[in-house]
Write a protein that holds these residues in place. Structure first.
Motif, PDB file in Angstrom:
ATOM      1  N   VAL A 476     -20.383   9.941  -4.765  1.00  0.00           N
ATOM      2  CA  VAL A 476     -20.471   8.689  -4.009  1.00  0.00           C
ATOM      3  C   VAL A 476     -19.845   7.548  -4.800  1.00  0.00           C
ATOM      4  CG1 VAL A 476     -22.097   6.983  -3.123  1.00  0.00           C
ATOM      5  CG2 VAL A 476     -22.445   9.400  -2.637  1.00  0.00           C
ATOM      6  N   GLN A 477     -20.052   7.558  -6.107  1.00  0.00           N
ATOM      7  CA  GLN A 477     -19.396   6.542  -6.932  1.00  0.00           C
ATOM      8  C   GLN A 477     -17.872   6.651  -6.811  1.00  0.00           C
ATOM      9  OE1 GLN A 477     -19.559   6.909 -11.252  1.00  0.00           O
ATOM     10  NE2 GLN A 477     -20.082   4.725 -11.400  1.00  0.00           N
ATOM     11  N   GLN A 478     -17.377   7.892  -6.835  1.00  0.00           N
ATOM     12  CA  GLN A 478     -15.942   8.105  -6.679  1.00  0.00           C
ATOM     13  C   GLN A 478     -15.475   7.700  -5.277  1.00  0.00           C
ATOM     14  OE1 GLN A 478     -14.987  12.156  -7.773  1.00  0.00           O
ATOM     15  NE2 GLN A 478     -16.374  12.077  -9.534  1.00  0.00           N
ATOM     16  N   LEU A 479     -16.332   7.903  -4.276  1.00  0.00           N
ATOM     17  CA  LEU A 479     -15.987   7.530  -2.909  1.00  0.00           C
ATOM     18  C   LEU A 479     -15.823   6.020  -2.786  1.00  0.00           C
ATOM     19  CD1 LEU A 479     -15.657   8.736  -0.009  1.00  0.00           C
ATOM     20  CD2 LEU A 479     -18.041   8.140   0.369  1.00  0.00           C
ATOM     21  N   VAL A 480     -16.714   5.274  -3.385  1.00  0.00           N
ATOM     22  CA  VAL A 480     -16.606   3.810  -3.341  1.00  0.00           C
ATOM     23  C   VAL A 480     -15.382   3.338  -4.109  1.00  0.00           C
ATOM     24  CG1 VAL A 480     -17.743   1.665  -4.002  1.00  0.00           C
ATOM     25  CG2 VAL A 480     -19.082   3.520  -2.998  1.00  0.00           C
ATOM     26  N   GLU A 481     -15.115   3.963  -5.255  1.00  0.00           N
ATOM     27  CA  GLU A 481     -13.908   3.617  -6.001  1.00  0.00           C
ATOM     28  C   GLU A 481     -12.655   3.920  -5.178  1.00  0.00           C
ATOM     29  OE1 GLU A 481     -14.139   5.756  -9.626  1.00  0.00           O
ATOM     30  OE2 GLU A 481     -15.614   4.423 -10.546  1.00  0.00           O
ATOM     31  N   LEU A 482     -12.698   5.017  -4.428  1.00  0.00           N
ATOM     32  CA  LEU A 482     -11.572   5.352  -3.546  1.00  0.00           C
ATOM     33  C   LEU A 482     -11.363   4.263  -2.508  1.00  0.00           C
ATOM     34  CD1 LEU A 482      -9.493   7.538  -2.670  1.00  0.00           C
ATOM     35  CD2 LEU A 482     -11.258   8.459  -1.160  1.00  0.00           C
ATOM     36  N   ALA A 483     -12.441   3.736  -1.968  1.00  0.00           N
ATOM     37  CA  ALA A 483     -12.324   2.662  -0.976  1.00  0.00           C
ATOM     38  C   ALA A 483     -11.724   1.410  -1.601  1.00  0.00           C
ATOM     39  CB  ALA A 483     -13.693   2.356  -0.377  1.00  0.00           C
ATOM     40  N   TYR A 484     -12.177   1.056  -2.806  1.00  0.00           N
ATOM     41  CA  TYR A 484     -11.626  -0.124  -3.479  1.00  0.00           C
ATOM     42  C   TYR A 484     -10.140   0.051  -3.783  1.00  0.00           C
ATOM     43  CZ  TYR A 484     -15.916  -2.801  -4.216  1.00  0.00           C
ATOM     44  OH  TYR A 484     -17.023  -3.572  -4.024  1.00  0.00           O
ATOM     45  N   ASN A 485      -9.779   1.215  -4.296  1.00  0.00           N
ATOM     46  CA  ASN A 485      -8.370   1.463  -4.625  1.00  0.00           C
ATOM     47  C   ASN A 485      -7.492   1.412  -3.374  1.00  0.00           C
ATOM     48  OD1 ASN A 485      -9.010   1.798  -7.330  1.00  0.00           O
ATOM     49  ND2 ASN A 485      -9.302   4.002  -7.137  1.00  0.00           N
ATOM     50  N   THR A 486      -8.025   1.926  -2.263  1.00  0.00           N
ATOM     51  CA  THR A 486      -7.264   1.891  -1.012  1.00  0.00           C
ATOM     52  C   THR A 486      -7.060   0.464  -0.532  1.00  0.00           C
ATOM     53  OG1 THR A 486      -8.199   4.051  -0.403  1.00  0.00           O
ATOM     54  CG2 THR A 486      -7.183   2.755   1.347  1.00  0.00           C
ATOM     55  N   MET A 487      -8.102  -0.350  -0.616  1.00  0.00           N
ATOM     56  CA  MET A 487      -7.963  -1.753  -0.222  1.00  0.00           C
ATOM     57  C   MET A 487      -6.995  -2.485  -1.143  1.00  0.00           C
ATOM     58  SD  MET A 487      -9.786  -2.224   2.484  1.00  0.00           S
ATOM     59  CE  MET A 487      -9.982  -3.997   2.559  1.00  0.00           C
ATOM     60  N   GLU A 488      -6.998  -2.120  -2.423  1.00  0.00           N
ATOM     61  CA  GLU A 488      -6.062  -2.721  -3.356  1.00  0.00           C
ATOM     62  C   GLU A 488      -4.618  -2.355  -3.001  1.00  0.00           C
ATOM     63  OE1 GLU A 488      -4.546  -4.742  -6.707  1.00  0.00           O
ATOM     64  OE2 GLU A 488      -6.397  -4.878  -5.568  1.00  0.00           O
ATOM     65  N   GLU A 489      -4.405  -1.094  -2.599  1.00  0.00           N
ATOM     66  CA  GLU A 489      -3.065  -0.675  -2.213  1.00  0.00           C
ATOM     67  C   GLU A 489      -2.638  -1.330  -0.909  1.00  0.00           C
ATOM     68  OE1 GLU A 489      -0.450   3.438  -1.673  1.00  0.00           O
ATOM     69  OE2 GLU A 489      -2.562   3.525  -2.243  1.00  0.00           O
ATOM     70  N   ALA A 490      -3.588  -1.559  -0.023  1.00  0.00           N
ATOM     71  CA  ALA A 490      -3.264  -2.218   1.248  1.00  0.00           C
ATOM     72  C   ALA A 490      -2.729  -3.621   1.014  1.00  0.00           C
ATOM     73  CB  ALA A 490      -4.496  -2.264   2.143  1.00  0.00           C
ATOM     74  N   LYS A 491      -3.159  -4.236  -0.084  1.00  0.00           N
ATOM     75  CA  LYS A 491      -2.731  -5.607  -0.379  1.00  0.00           C
ATOM     76  C   LYS A 491      -1.223  -5.702  -0.561  1.00  0.00           C
ATOM     77  CE  LYS A 491      -3.416  -7.068  -4.505  1.00  0.00           C
ATOM     78  NZ  LYS A 491      -4.039  -7.529  -5.769  1.00  0.00           N
ATOM     79  N   THR A 492      -0.608  -4.661  -1.127  1.00  0.00           N
ATOM     80  CA  THR A 492       0.826  -4.687  -1.416  1.00  0.00           C
ATOM     81  C   THR A 492       1.646  -3.936  -0.373  1.00  0.00           C
ATOM     82  OG1 THR A 492       0.571  -2.721  -2.825  1.00  0.00           O
ATOM     83  CG2 THR A 492       0.382  -4.877  -3.886  1.00  0.00           C
ATOM     84  N   SER A 493       1.019  -3.491   0.717  1.00  0.00           N
ATOM     85  CA  SER A 493       1.720  -2.709   1.736  1.00  0.00           C
ATOM     86  C   SER A 493       2.211  -3.612   2.861  1.00  0.00           C
ATOM     87  CB  SER A 493       0.795  -1.620   2.301  1.00  0.00           C
ATOM     88  OG  SER A 493       0.332  -0.771   1.280  1.00  0.00           O
ATOM     89  N   CYS A 498      -0.967  -1.801   5.941  1.00  0.00           N
ATOM     90  CA  CYS A 498      -2.208  -2.489   5.558  1.00  0.00           C
ATOM     91  C   CYS A 498      -3.285  -2.292   6.618  1.00  0.00           C
ATOM     92  CB  CYS A 498      -1.922  -3.976   5.355  1.00  0.00           C
ATOM     93  SG  CYS A 498      -3.353  -4.946   4.829  1.00  0.00           S
ATOM     94  N   LEU A 499      -2.892  -2.445   7.866  1.00  0.00           N
ATOM     95  CA  LEU A 499      -3.849  -2.248   8.961  1.00  0.00           C
ATOM     96  C   LEU A 499      -4.367  -0.815   8.987  1.00  0.00           C
ATOM     97  CD1 LEU A 499      -5.281  -3.203  11.508  1.00  0.00           C
ATOM     98  CD2 LEU A 499      -3.204  -2.689  12.794  1.00  0.00           C
ATOM     99  N   GLN A 500      -3.460   0.151   8.828  1.00  0.00           N
ATOM    100  CA  GLN A 500      -3.863   1.544   8.851  1.00  0.00           C
ATOM    101  C   GLN A 500      -4.808   1.878   7.699  1.00  0.00           C
ATOM    102  OE1 GLN A 500      -2.978   2.139  12.028  1.00  0.00           O
ATOM    103  NE2 GLN A 500      -2.412   4.205  11.445  1.00  0.00           N
ATOM    104  N   LEU A 501      -4.510   1.359   6.511  1.00  0.00           N
ATOM    105  CA  LEU A 501      -5.346   1.662   5.344  1.00  0.00           C
ATOM    106  C   LEU A 501      -6.715   1.008   5.472  1.00  0.00           C
ATOM    107  CD1 LEU A 501      -2.715   1.341   2.460  1.00  0.00           C
ATOM    108  CD2 LEU A 501      -3.662   3.425   3.455  1.00  0.00           C
TER     109      LEU A 501
END
Length: 772
Positions: A476-493, A498-501
């Motif tokens: 679950v900790q890794q799952l939350v980190e995955l969500a944060y990393n995805t939102m971070e990548e959406a910032k530069t997309s 960005c909408l899809q991510l």
């Protein structure tokens, strides 16, 4: 004058005046009569002429009638005979013309068949095919004439079929000489070892030393086209080309096409590179396939066919066009799903490098169009490659969902400890008042500082908005980190990515709510430790969802709006999910406590040794269950949740004991002592179930605070006092409804206990009277 004289003579008595008037009238009458005579004499000749004409017309009419009768009786019969003879002659002429036409077509058929046989003997396949088509057309024309019962067309049809199959057979043999496949022994095998054994030999010139020269490829292909057999040959050739050459080149990155040109044959084979490539490179695949088509175009496909295209436009088609129509759809789908799809970048940083793939795809399609293998309007590959942002977003989302599902289905008991000091690797967060633009500020600036300012004079501790110490699943900790990393990548997309991510992050949490309770349902029901961990997991995710959207508020407001804004709306779902699971486990544990107390035989007749032993055993089993549960939940649940849960279960046990003892109608002195000893066991050992921490010395604080977590604790202690008190002590503790006893028991309950404990005496009656 005589008339006048007569009148005068007759009217001799008339006077002169009257006579003059009468004579005048007579004169006028005589004039009128004379005029009438003149007109009559003029009219009479015309009347006579008309009567003569009428007589003449009647004579003519009689002559006409006679002539009509003569025509009907004599001339009409002759005309009918002449018309019949004319019709018969016309029919005979038409029949003779048809017969003559049929004879001419039969002559043409015979001539065409003779020329066909001669051309076939000379291996002139194109003229032979043309003569065959001419003979087929002549025979078709003969068969189209109805009204003939001729047996000869059936015989001619049979002869035509024989000659047709003969030329098709010979053309097939020539085709096999031109195109030779050397396939692996196990036909249809798609393994790398089998593909390496596959070869294609193209004989473009006659082999030296042979008398029967191989006809030119153009003649053979055009003859097949005229006969309508080229489609079937090309279809078989295309299937073999796809299965043994094109698909292997796409599926096996380590394969490389090898060409060898000899004086009489061109050979195409494969070789496997020693170092196998794991990645699918579209550029390499396009180069290999373009090499294949360049070879085929040079030695086989660059042949114009003497037939119009399918759309009826002017001009001839080439063999490359026909083959392209047969295999391009399958080839393009294979290139997309087995090559291009694997080359789609997995991160935004790689999108810039994908331009090389787009350019290579454009050049590949351009080369195929120049070879006429591909039509100008066919751009499936280029459209797919240019739509990389869409495919990148889809692939990224699929990979994220796949990775998230893998984490969700991993073991829950593999845990990590979360403390108020724990922090997740957060992206750069915007400072207050900075609008939508992030400020260069690391996570440590926000999470590691001692306080967070909320005003000029007040401040909150860092742990105010932090999770309490507990254990959560590492997945679950890794799952939350995955969500944060995805939102971070959406910032530069891009906006679309960005909408899809952002939507994908939301979908990950929706999937968690569906997958985890079902996949781990049996373990969550049976194992209390996993139920507690699952509760912590849900609270941990809900905690981060509260601020996840706010932390990334500098993303496009339109994007956040399209994907649902923040994630706060999902927080109640996760809290409900965790609470439902943990409450269900609490119900299971509570039923276990009550089931064990049922074996205490309602705590009645404790002066009986057997009943006492049963009650004593049930009490110790309850304590054993609670201690074991406390050990399982130790260092897992947050301290406050741990104490609340254990206090609820211990309270359920004490409330059940109090209810059963208060319901007894007769308690002997020995029974009261034994009940007291049972209650003392609960009071002495009950607090020991509160061990939320691993360090024993730190648990004493929570064991001393048992009354805070156990609602019936003071009620239970009052019951113990009643079991050993006398009547006066009970009355004193009641204190007219204001004492400590009144705070825990109602008047009827106290009276019931007094009646059960004491005999019916005046003192008991007096005491009962005081309880009200």
């Amino acid at each position: 004058g005589s008339l006048v004289a007569a009148v005068l003579e007759h009217s001799g008595h008339l006077d002169k005046e009257h006579l003059g008037a009468h004579v005048g009238r007579l004169s006028r009458r005589e004039e009128v009569w004379s005029l009438m005579n003149n007109k009559y004499s003029e009219f009479l000749p015309s009347v006579q002429n008309r009567e003569d004409m009428v007589a003449e017309v009647e004579g003519l009419s009689r002559d006409i009638d006679l002539l009509k009768v003569a025509i009907e009786n004599e001339v009409q019969q002759d005309l009918n005979v002449a018309f019949t003879e004319f019709t018969e002659l016309k029919r005979q002429l038409e029949r003779d013309s048809v017969v003559l036409s049929v004879l001419k077509k039969l002559q043409e058929f015979d001539t065409a068949m003779k020329e066909l046989s001669a051309a076939l003997l000379e291996e002139k396949y194109m003229p032979a095919a043309q003569r065959l088509e001419k003979a087929r057309s002549s025979l078709r024309n003969v068969e189209s004439h109805g009204g003939f019962e001729l047996k000869i067309p059936k015989a001619l049809r049979k002869e035509l079929t024989v000659q047709e199959q003969n030329i098709i057979y010979q053309l097939g043999k020539e085709w096999q000489k031109l195109v030779v496949w050397k396939l692996p022994p196990s036909k249809g095998s798609s393994s790398l070892e089998a593909v390496v054994l596959s070869e294609l030999h193209l004989h473009t010139v006659p082999p030296p030393g042979e008398d029967a020269a191989v006809p030119p490829i153009t003649a053979v292909l055009q003859a097949l086209a005229v006969l309508g057999e080229l489609h079937y040959k090309l279809k078989d050739f295309g299937q073999l080309l796809m299965e043994y050459i094109l698909k292997p080149l796409i599926s096996y990155p380590s394969l490389e096409a090898v060409t060898e040109e000899q004086p009489d044959v061109f050979i195409l084979r494969f070789r496997s590179q020693e170092l196998a490539l794991d990645e699918f490179s579209p550029i390499k695949v396009f180069d290999q396939i373009r090499l294949i088509f360049e070879v085929l175009h040079k030695y086989l496909l660059n042949v114009p066919l003497e037939q119009p295209g399918k759309d009826g436009k002017d001009g001839r088609v080439t063999l490359a066009e026909l083959l392209g129509e047969l295999i391009w759809e399958e080839l393009s789908n294979c290139l997309i799903h087995s090559c291009l799809v694997h080359s789609v970048p997995s991160s935004s940083s790689q999108l810039e490098q994908y331009k090389e793939v787009i350019e290579s795809t454009k050049e590949f399609e351009k080369a195929l169009k120049e070879m006429q293998f591909l039509k100008q309007d066919k751009t499936a590959l280029l459209k797919y490659a240019c739509n990389v942002n869409f495919h990148f977003a889809n692939k990224k989302c699929q990979d994220l969902i796949k990775a998230a599902r893998k984490l969700m289905t991993s073991e829950i008991h593999d845990t990590v400890k979360i403390t108020p000091d724990s922090s997740i690797a957060l992206p750069e967060l915007p400072s207050p008042g900075s609008g939508d633009h992030p400020k260069t500020q690391g996570p440590s600036d926000l999470l590691d500082s001692g306080t967070v300012n909320v005003g000029r004079e007040s401040s909150l501790s860092q742990s105010t908005l932090s999770l309490p110490t507990c254990r959560i699943s590492s997945s679950v900790q890794q799952l939350v980190e995955l969500a944060y990393n995805t939102m971070e990548e959406a910032k530069t997309s891009t906006k679309f990515c960005c909408l899809q991510l952002c939507n994908c992050v939301r979908d990950i949490f929706y999937v968690f709510c569906e997958v985890v309770p079902r996949y781990h349902r049996e373990n969550l029901q049976k194992l209390p430790q996993l139920a507690a961990i699952h509760y912590n997991n849900c609270m941990y995710i809900a905690h981060h969802l509260l601020t996840l959207g706010h932390q990334f508020r500098y993303l496009s407001s339109a994007v956040l709006s399209d994907c649902g804004g923040t994630f706060v709306d999902v927080v109640p779902d996760f809290k409900k999910l965790g609470m439902e699971c943990f409450l269900a486990q609490m119900q299971v544990q509570k039923r276990g406590v009550l089931d064990r107390l049922w074996s205490a035989r309602n705590f009645s007749s404790m002066d009986d040794d057997e009943n006492y032993r049963a009650a004593n055993k049930s009490v110790k089993q309850v304590l054993h269950q609670l201690k074991g549960l406390g050990t399982v939940w130790q260092d897992v649940l947050p301290v406050h949740m741990y104490c609340k849960a254990m206090g609820t279960l211990l309270n359920a046990a004490l409330a059940e004991i109090v209810t059963r003892i208060a319901a007894l109608e007769d308690i002997s002195a020995e029974g009261a002592d034994r009940l007291y000893s049972l209650c003392k066991i609960m009071v002495d050992e009950g607090p020991q179930v509160f061990t939320p921490l691993l360090e024993e010395d730190k648990n004493k604080k929570y064991q001393e605070e048992v009354p805070v977590y156990v609602q019936k604790w003071m009620t239970f202690k009052e019951l113990m006092i009643i079991l050993r008190a006398n009547l006066q002590e009970i009355v004193d503790r009641w204190a007219d409804g204001k004492g400590p006893l009144a705070e825990q028991f109602s008047a009827p309950e106290v009276k019931s206990l007094i009646r059960a404990l004491f005999q019916n005496t005046e003192r008991r009656a007096a005491a009962l009277a005081r309880i009200k």
